[in-house]
Design an enzyme around this catalytic site. Structure first.
Site, short mmCIF file in Angstrom:
data_model
loop_
_atom_site.label_atom_id
_atom_site.label_comp_id
_atom_site.label_asym_id
_atom_site.label_seq_id
_atom_site.Cartn_x
_atom_site.Cartn_y
_atom_site.Cartn_z
N VAL A 78 -7.35 1.43 3.58
CA VAL A 78 -6.86 0.28 3.01
C VAL A 78 -5.31 -0.27 4.03
CG1 VAL A 78 -5.14 -0.85 1.10
CG2 VAL A 78 -7.24 1.00 0.43
N GLY A 79 -4.91 0.79 4.35
CA GLY A 79 -3.73 0.47 5.34
C GLY A 79 -4.11 -0.15 6.53
N CYS A 113 13.93 10.72 6.29
CA CYS A 113 14.05 10.26 7.88
C CYS A 113 15.71 10.09 8.26
CB CYS A 113 13.38 8.91 7.92
SG CYS A 113 14.24 7.83 6.78
N GLU A 173 10.24 1.29 10.16
CA GLU A 173 11.36 2.17 9.80
C GLU A 173 10.70 3.50 9.89
OE1 GLU A 173 13.41 5.03 8.71
OE2 GLU A 173 13.06 4.14 6.49
N GLU A 187 10.71 15.85 14.31
CA GLU A 187 11.02 15.76 13.17
C GLU A 187 10.16 16.59 12.35
OE1 GLU A 187 9.67 12.07 11.04
OE2 GLU A 187 11.87 11.77 10.15
N GLY A 237 -4.32 3.46 -1.63
CA GLY A 237 -5.61 3.82 -1.16
C GLY A 237 -5.07 4.38 0.34
N GLY A 256 -4.59 5.52 4.23
CA GLY A 256 -3.96 4.44 5.22
C GLY A 256 -4.77 4.15 6.14
N LYS A 278 0.90 -1.32 -0.08
CA LYS A 278 -0.11 -0.01 -0.03
C LYS A 278 0.77 1.45 0.01
CE LYS A 278 -1.64 3.09 2.36
NZ LYS A 278 -1.48 4.25 1.71
#
Ligand code: NDP
Length: 471
Positions: A205-206, A278, A244, A378, A200, A202, A169
């Site tokens: 679908v996620g 990242c 990650e 971040e 799709g 998150g 995804k």
């Protein structure tokens, strides 16, 4: 205007059941350049069913067959490197310095994994036990927008090598890049159901994928907040997870560093991928007596970084991926000043002479304390913080005083000293004096930067389960 209206399930481009559409933009112009029809939970179900059906046969393929598949995938992705470059530039706005690395790497990860597999032994003996490394089952990969096809290829290469089937995804913001890379992967002629790609949302679908009981492994790259939600969702069925996540990487300049080497490297690391990385080295740790000299050099060098249309190869910093991301970065530029940090260069608004596009002024804050939010959170834009330290011990303490632990840089002209400092940094990767990329070394984070590793043997084993038969 690109119209992307298919997803990839069971070896074919098919119409999604989902009815929702999302717009696609060129972030350098803010113009809509396409639209993508999104998958829904029913499509996620179809994709898992296909991957589950393909698993028994695929999991028993031989090492030689998988090496052959990885080589075909390498050839298919490499053949369209030019199209990947164009899509990434137009849809995401990545500068050439990043694309020049990302596009060839997307193909090369398959070759790297083929090499890893050549020397990998799936069976070994421990005393009376015969230990076999078995693929963990149907795997799900969830990828972000900041290097879309590299993450797709990296995660897929490990799944194929392990004998796991996969549902991917990707971020819907990267639909054009996903379309190009899916066409490549289709060309490689994998068996039906081994690879499925469902673009799709998150939260639709996620989350359907990460909660699915027929999925046994989730590999995710993205924000720590989403990672936390995925771990919770995956916990119900005890899935294996590789995370990650974010970073707030330190670049430690030691007092014996060669500044002619260190300054360009520090800025390249900090402004990597327009700061949308990242691993970006966003905290620059400098010895107190050298702060003035280092800040002067950083300022001069940063002001020479060209910002603008990434079609120009001289451009080092492209736009932010979306208006939302641009606004988020702006809010941190305001916050830094409210917290008492001083602008060395950059600041709010667009760069001078730029009147459209989600461009940010490359910014360096001076006088930053490590407890300020700009030093802890971040930001995901070209915004760096200079933090001074009194001695080596304090530099190490500040470097480690973070929720994250993905990557760090150490600069010193004494290799033993640099190594001694590197050994004390709590991060998955520590790079000394800007050493070049090592593709087979493990990649991943300590602390809230995640867990599990990608690439090489460590990446392969993240998709394997040891089983011991004792007689
Ligand atoms: P997210 O972590 O929200 O998104 C990454 C991926 O996860 C996307 O495909 C997203 O889909 C998906 N996702 C979101 N929610 C869920 C869920 N509940 N279950 C399963 N999958 C989900 O990152 P964003 O793109 O929103 O970026 C926000 C911030 O995250 C950035 O500012 C940056 O700080 C950080 N980030 C870090 C990255 C890294 O490499 N470590 C990469 C990208 C972002 P969808 O796009 O539909 O939400």
């Amino acid at each position: 205007m690109r119209i992307i209206d298919k997803i990839y399930i069971d070896g074919a481009f098919v119409e999604p059941h989902g009815q929702e559409w999302a717009p696609l933009f060129n972030p350098a112009t803010e113009e809509q350049i396409g639209t993508v029809r999104l998958a829904d939970a029913q499509d996620a179900e179809r994709a898992v069913t296909a991957a589950k059906r393909a698993f028994p046969a695929f999991s028993t393929t031989t090492k030689a067959e998988r090496i052959d598949m990885l080589k075909r995938l390498h050839a298919a992705v490499s053949a369209r490197a030019g199209d990947l470059v164009d899509a990434m530039r137009e849809e995401y706005g990545a500068p050439s310095t990043f694309i020049d690395f990302a596009a060839p790497r997307a193909g090369n990860v398959f070759l790297d994994m083929a090499n890893t597999l050549e020397s990998y032994d799936f069976r070994r003996h421990i005393g009376r036990a015969e230990v076999e490394m078995r693929p963990s089952g149907v795997a799900v990969a969830i990828t972000p927008w900041n290097s879309n096809y590299s993450f797709i290829c990296g995660k897929l290469s490990a799944a194929i090598a392990a004998g796991a089937t996969m549902v991917i995804k990707p971020s819907e913001m990267s639909a054009i890049q996903t379309q190009v890379v899916t066409e490549c992967l289709h060309q490689a002629g994998l068996s039906k159901g081994v690879l499925n790609i469902v673009t799709g949302y998150g939260n639709v679908v996620g989350s359907a994928l990460t909660a699915h009981r027929d999925v046994s492994k989730v590999t995710f790259t993205g924000s720590t907040a989403t990672g936390r939600a995925i771990i919770q969702s995956a916990a119900a069925t005890i899935k294996r997870v590789t995370m990650e996540l974010g970073g707030k990487s330190p670049s430690i300049i030691l007092d014996d560093a060669d500044l002619d080497v260190a300054i360009p490297q520090v800025l390249s690391a900090g402004f990597l991928n327009s700061g949308q990385a990242c691993i970006a080295g966003t905290r620059i740790l400098v010895p107190e007596p050298m702060q003035g000299e280092i800040e002067g050099r950083l300022k001069r060098a940063a002001m020479a970084f060209k910002v603008g249309d990434p079609a120009d190869r001289e451009v080092r910093i492209g736009p932010m991926v979306s208006r939302k991301q641009w606004e988020r970065v702006q809010s941190y530029l305001r916050l830094g000043q409210e917290e008492g940090a001083v602008l060395l260069t950059g600041g709010e608004g667009r760069p001078e002479g730029v009147d459209r596009g989600w461009f940010v002024r490359p910014t360096i804050f001076s006088g930053v304390r490590n407890d300020m939010r700009i030093a802890r959170e971040e930001i995901f834009g070209p915004v760096l913080s200079v933090i001074s330290y009194r001695d080596e011990d304090e530099a190490i303490r500040i470097a480690n005083d973070t929720d994250y632990g993905l990557q760090a840089h150490v600069f010193s002209s004494d290799p033993d000293r640099a190594k001694r400092v590197a050994d004390q940094i709590e991060a998955g990767r520590v790079i000394i004096n800007g050493a070049p990329h090592e593709p087979l070394a493990p990649f991943g984070g300590f602390k809230q930067s995640g867990f599990g590793r990608e690439f090489g043997v460590f990446g392969l084993e993240a998709f394997l389960e040891p089983r011991a038969v004792i007689r």
